[in-house]
Design a protein around this motif. Structure first.
Motif, mmCIF file in Angstrom:
data_model
loop_
_atom_site.group_PDB
_atom_site.id
_atom_site.type_symbol
_atom_site.label_atom_id
_atom_site.label_comp_id
_atom_site.label_asym_id
_atom_site.label_seq_id
_atom_site.Cartn_x
_atom_site.Cartn_y
_atom_site.Cartn_z
ATOM 1 N N LEU A 377 0.831 -1.194 0.000
ATOM 2 C CA LEU A 377 0.000 0.000 0.000
ATOM 3 C C LEU A 377 0.867 1.246 0.000
ATOM 4 O O LEU A 377 1.951 1.275 0.593
ATOM 5 N N SER A 378 0.374 2.291 -0.664
ATOM 6 C CA SER A 378 1.095 3.569 -0.656
ATOM 7 C C SER A 378 0.102 4.706 -0.756
ATOM 8 O O SER A 378 -0.972 4.582 -1.351
ATOM 9 N N LEU A 379 0.478 5.826 -0.147
ATOM 10 C CA LEU A 379 -0.328 7.040 -0.193
ATOM 11 C C LEU A 379 0.620 8.217 -0.348
ATOM 12 O O LEU A 379 1.631 8.308 0.350
ATOM 13 N N ASP A 380 0.288 9.128 -1.273
ATOM 14 C CA ASP A 380 1.171 10.266 -1.550
ATOM 15 C C ASP A 380 0.320 11.511 -1.743
ATOM 16 O O ASP A 380 -0.697 11.491 -2.452
ATOM 17 N N VAL A 381 0.726 12.610 -1.116
ATOM 18 C CA VAL A 381 0.102 13.908 -1.353
ATOM 19 C C VAL A 381 1.191 14.858 -1.835
ATOM 20 O O VAL A 381 2.338 14.792 -1.377
ATOM 21 N N ASN A 382 0.841 15.721 -2.767
ATOM 22 C CA ASN A 382 1.850 16.657 -3.257
ATOM 23 C C ASN A 382 1.214 17.972 -3.673
ATOM 24 O O ASN A 382 0.030 18.044 -4.018
ATOM 25 N N TYR A 383 2.036 19.003 -3.625
ATOM 26 C CA TYR A 383 1.630 20.351 -4.001
ATOM 27 C C TYR A 383 2.741 20.969 -4.837
ATOM 28 O O TYR A 383 3.917 20.905 -4.472
ATOM 29 N N SER A 384 2.368 21.551 -5.959
ATOM 30 C CA SER A 384 3.333 22.209 -6.847
ATOM 31 C C SER A 384 2.816 23.593 -7.199
ATOM 32 O O SER A 384 1.610 23.801 -7.338
ATOM 33 N N LYS A 385 3.746 24.520 -7.347
ATOM 34 C CA LYS A 385 3.373 25.819 -7.888
ATOM 35 C C LYS A 385 4.499 26.323 -8.777
ATOM 36 O O LYS A 385 5.662 25.949 -8.605
ATOM 37 N N SER A 386 4.108 27.161 -9.734
ATOM 38 C CA SER A 386 5.071 27.602 -10.742
ATOM 39 C C SER A 386 4.726 29.013 -11.202
ATOM 40 O O SER A 386 3.548 29.399 -11.236
ATOM 41 N N LYS A 387 5.772 29.766 -11.533
ATOM 42 C CA LYS A 387 5.603 31.092 -12.127
ATOM 43 C C LYS A 387 6.464 31.164 -13.390
ATOM 44 O O LYS A 387 7.589 30.674 -13.410
ATOM 45 N N ASN A 388 5.909 31.789 -14.410
ATOM 46 C CA ASN A 388 6.643 31.985 -15.661
ATOM 47 C C ASN A 388 6.385 33.407 -16.145
ATOM 48 O O ASN A 388 5.230 33.828 -16.248
ATOM 49 N N THR A 389 7.458 34.125 -16.418
ATOM 50 C CA THR A 389 7.334 35.525 -16.813
ATOM 51 C C THR A 389 8.167 35.800 -18.054
ATOM 52 O O THR A 389 9.307 35.340 -18.161
ATOM 53 N N LEU A 390 7.586 36.533 -18.984
ATOM 54 C CA LEU A 390 8.314 37.030 -20.150
ATOM 55 C C LEU A 390 8.327 38.542 -20.107
ATOM 56 O O LEU A 390 7.286 39.182 -19.897
ATOM 57 N N TYR A 391 9.521 39.124 -20.302
ATOM 58 C CA TYR A 391 9.664 40.577 -20.415
ATOM 59 C C TYR A 391 10.296 40.870 -21.766
ATOM 60 O O TYR A 391 11.411 40.417 -22.049
#
Length: 895
Positions: A377-391
């Motif tokens: 058995l396995s249980l996994d929780v995850n959170y990701s966030k990302s920012k991308n900017t062009l100038y």
């Protein structure tokens, strides 16, 4: 055709005679099952990879024993070649073709399809943007323990990649007992900018015994990379028909030239930390955090010289612009394609540009695994966030050249200006000023559970079940500015400088190098100050029509059976189904218009429309998808095995395609928009692989594949729509394209152990891939191959490893490929653009100074590959481009 025949013959002969391969690069990690939840458990942990030979042996074992068609790369292999990011490391896997960005590996295609899902330790990862993919060049190669390329899916793999799945495996503290301190220090020289930049990495890991059976491990690793880069580019304008060049004849002439010199600096930072705790051998808890930061600071300077009449309006009472000079046109023999020509009174511009991109990705996860009797058995929780900017900021100078001379027959195409001093500010007026800023943000929250139950049976070995709930959002906010100042540039001379990148193509005299351009530092650091100095009152502003927010929830569950039969015919494999519900909420804006009173009463008094504001757009949609898959392996002998696989896969539409933003031009009664109702791309897949393993490091294989893809997304006009009482012709993306992709891969690998003495250290790897594709296009009645896909490609690597010396030389070659189709809107019709074949040469040498310290010397792009494109036929040249050669030297250490 002769080139293809020679490549096929050469690679096949090498594979048969020498038993070479370049498919399997891997390390001690479980490949028997796809990555589930937090990690992909390692196997054979006692094996210590001490060199290329050991890693190839481990990789071969993984490929041989896996349930699916999987190819892998491990840290040892990555470290032996100058692959500084994940995309570059993947270029040597059969069936993978890599796109390059300023000389670095960027996106990939697996067996012709760019719709590839990226996971990290089995979890979906992404880089914020209008697409769904993860920017593989964001991850420093030093942080990677291994890369697994899944070419066939199984039910427990996360859905989303019709091309395949790439799993990026990072290191774990309990993989190696005790204290581990390792790292590298290198310097990289890039020849076009003539600069040296640093690269460094460090890993700290330790384990402790806890109680009688427990163990605890903590790992922290980081990498820092810089690279100065340079690109020289001469882009010949798209060809158009002209009847004013040679009297009584219609010819095909290029639309001038665009000539940017590009330089800048890239920085890549990666950090990773993990805690593992096993209170007993059957139970594990873990937590992990990863961070990637990538920025590219880029400057561009050059000339833009269009020559078609539509770009050259003649002023009232003035001389005709872009006027062909009689007698100067020279055609390619037997064609009507212009190769040399001169024009009089040609408007042109010089430009200075600051173009910067920033990526920042963060991933956090925690979970547990429990093996209890027949249950896993396995249980996994995850959170990701990302920012991308062009100038992107640009300021132009505008001028009129008394004469320009163009010659596209030279190696570097010629475009020379004469009759004007390009370094005199009085020769120019102030041209246009532009600012584009794109702000993307994204978040992903997911929870996943997996359960496997062993079954004692002569055929059925286990039943696996699992679920995954994911909640993903993406938001986009654009800032736009465009104004043309006009008037003499002389009062604003402080805003302009001499072109700082005036050594294009090693100072080629074929193109102009010395001219005034906008000061890039002021555009980057004080755009509003430049705008105010020019007296432009309009300010950059957020474009409401461009803003959108998309919220996507997915609910997935799977069931999979693993089987094995050891009767007269030895076989094993898995069969299963994955069912997913996808729910979307798409939010944006559109403009509203009202007809101006008193207009539209007659043909001589056409209707005039005024924008009255904005109206919200909010669309909810959902769909359910079932994805069956089956993978079976026949063990024909102890050394020979056959794999067969059948499956279905999907890729969801990109967020930019789903965006509800609607751009309308009431006067022209035209508009463009995204389409929140798009369906996912669907692929029916068949795969086969025949593999022969004749030694621990020797094998040959042949694999075939077939993909039938439905619902490719294409943009076109779909008829008239009435909005606010106005009838518009709206262009939208729609699921309207279908395609078929088929091909095969062959390859092999071996070390020449039978040779005497030092010669036994030589080895070789090679693979060849053939991909044939045919898809419908947005142009009625026109089909074409997939863009950016070479029909033929191969990799060949020579290896030497003996004693303290290890060396590799690797050559990657691609056949010509389609880069796009242009709808010219003229009698010339729709025409394709191709890039000519090219090869990429890398090499490396490492020498163990002591058991703890290794000296390394590496080179990339050693033959300086060129980008050489053409429109439809070679006599209609496109762009000519070159990137820098890179050389790295330094040390790796383990304490």
């Amino acid at each position: 055709m002769r080139v293809v025949t020679r490549a096929l013959t050469g690679v096949a002969t090498l594979a048969i005679v020498s038993g070479m391969s370049a498919t399997a690069f891997a390390q001690d990690a479980q490949s028997q099952n796809p990555p589930a939840a937090e990690d992909q458990a390692t196997v054979d942990q006692e094996i210590v990879v001490t060199g290329i030979r050991a890693s190839i042996s481990s990789a071969q074992s993984i490929k041989r024993n896996s349930d699916q068609i999987v190819d892998s790369i491990v840290a040892e292999d990555i470290g032996k070649l100058p692959d500084v990011n994940v995309a570059e490391a993947l270029q040597r896997v059969s069936g993978i073709q890599v796109a390059r960005d300023r000389g670095e590996g960027a996106g990939i295609a697996i067996r012709g399809l760019t719709q590839v899902l990226t996971t990290m330790n089995g979890r979906e990862v992404f880089t914020a943007g209008d697409g769904r993919s993860f920017n593989l060049q964001d991850v420093p190669a030093e942080l990677v323990a291994g890369l697994d390329v899944y070419k066939t899916p199984s039910a427990n793999l996360i859905e989303g990649g019709i091309g395949g799945v790439v799993d990026v495996r990072t290191r774990k503290p309990l993989d190696k007992k005790g204290l581990v301190v390792s790292g590298s220090l290198r310097a990289r020289y890039s020849d076009l900018p003539d600069k040296v930049k640093p690269l460094a990495s460090l890993l700290l890991s330790n384990t402790w015994n806890v109680g009688s059976e427990g163990e605890l491990g903590i790992l922290i690793s980081g990498a820092y990379q810089e690279r100065a880069f340079g690109t020289d580019l001469n882009d010949i304008g798209s060809p158009l028909l002209r009847d004013d060049v040679i009297p009584g004849q219609t010819v095909v002439a290029p639309n001038g030239s665009y000539q940017p010199a590009i330089g800048g600096n890239r920085r890549r930072i990666g950090l990773d930390g993990m805690i593992q705790y096993k209170p007993n051998p059957d139970l594990e808890f873990y937590a992990q955090a990863s961070y990637q930061d990538f920025n590219s600071i880029q400057n561009q300077f050059g000339l833009n010289i269009p020559t078609t009449l539509s770009n050259c309006p003649t002023p009232a009472g003035g001389a005709r612009r872009c006027d062909p000079i009689p007698g100067t046109a020279v055609l390619a023999p037997g064609t009507n394609d212009v190769q040399k020509i001169s024009y009089a009174n040609v408007p042109f511009s010089t430009f200075g540009v600051s173009r910067d991109t920033y990526d920042e990705n963060q991933q956090y996860s925690a979970g547990a695994k429990w093996d209890t009797g027949p249950a896993h058995l396995s249980l996994d929780v995850n959170y990701s966030k990302s920012k991308n900017t062009l100038y992107y900021a640009e300021l132009d100078l505008a001028g009129v050249a008394p004469r320009i001379d163009q010659d596209i027959t030279t190696t570097v195409p010629t475009m020379k200006i004469s009759g004007i001093d390009l370094n005199d500010i009085n020769s120019f007026t102030v041209g246009s000023m532009t600012l584009n800023q794109n702000y993307y943000t994204g978040e992903l929250k997911a929870i996943r559970g997996d359960a496997s139950f062993d079954i004692e049976s002569d055929f059925l070995k286990s039943m696996d079940f699992g679920f995954r709930l994911a909640d993903r959002t993406t938001d986009f906010k654009p800032v736009r500015f465009f104004q043309t100042k006009g008037g003499s540039a002389a009062p604003y001379s402080s805003l302009f400088i001499a072109n700082p990148l005036n050594d294009m193509f090693s100072g080629s005299t074929n193109i102009d190098q010395n001219f005034l351009v906008a000061d890039f530092n002021k555009l980057r650091g004080d755009f509003d100050g430049v705008r105010e100095q020019l007296g432009i009152a309009v300010e950059p502003a957020v474009t409401p029509l461009g803003i959108y927010s998309i919220h996507e929830k997915t609910y997935a569950g799977y069931a999979m059976a693993k089987f094995k039969y050891d009767g007269g015919l030895h076989l094993d494999g898995n069969i299963g189904i994955r069912i997913i519900k996808t729910s979307l909420q798409v939010v944006g804006n559109r403009a509203t218009f009202a007809q101006r009173p008193g207009t539209g009463t007659s043909p001589s008094n056409p209707a005039v429309f005024d924008q009255t504001g904005f109206a919200p757009v909010n669309v909810d949609t959902s769909y359910v998808t079932a994805l069956p898959s089956a993978n079976i392996r026949f063990k024909l002998t102890d050394k020979l095995q056959l794999r067969l696989a059948a499956s279905q896969a999907i890729t969801r539409p990109n967020f930019g395609q789903l965006a509800p933003t609607l751009t309308l031009v009431p006067g022209a009664q035209t508009g463009s928009s995204g389409n929140p109702d798009l369906s996912p791309l669907k692929s029916d897949q068949l795969d086969a692989s025949l593999e022969y393993y004749f030694s621990p490091t020797g094998s040959v294989y042949a694999a075939a594949f077939y993909r039938k893809v439905e619902d490719f997304i294409q943009s076109s006009s779909r008829g008239q729509e009435t909005i606010d009482g106005i009838v518009y012709q709206i262009t939208r993306p729609a699921n309207s394209g279908n395609g078929k992709i088929k091909g095969f891969e062959v390859g092999g690998q071996t070390f020449f152990d039978f040779l005497p003495g030092l010669l036994s250290g030589f080895g070789v790897q090679a693979n060849y891939t053939f991909v044939d594709s045919n898809t419908t296009t947005s142009f009625a009645g026109l089909s074409a191959p997939l863009s950016n896909l070479s029909k033929n490609s191969f990799n060949v690597s020579g290896i030497y490893e003996k004693g303290p010396v290890s060396a590799r030389i690797a050559y990657n070659w691609r056949d010509k490929f389609l880069t796009g189709i242009t709808g010219s809107g003229s009698a010339l019709g729709n025409y394709p653009t191709y890039r000519k074949p090219y090869g990429w040469l890398d090499a490396s040498l490492s020498v163990d100074i002591t058991k703890q310290v290794t000296f390394t010397l590496e080179g990339s792009n050693l033959t300086r590959a060129k980008t050489d494109t053409y429109f439809d036929v070679p006599t209609r040249r496109g762009n000519w481009e070159q990137d820098d050669i890179q050389v790295m030297a330094g040390v790796r250490f383990t304490l």
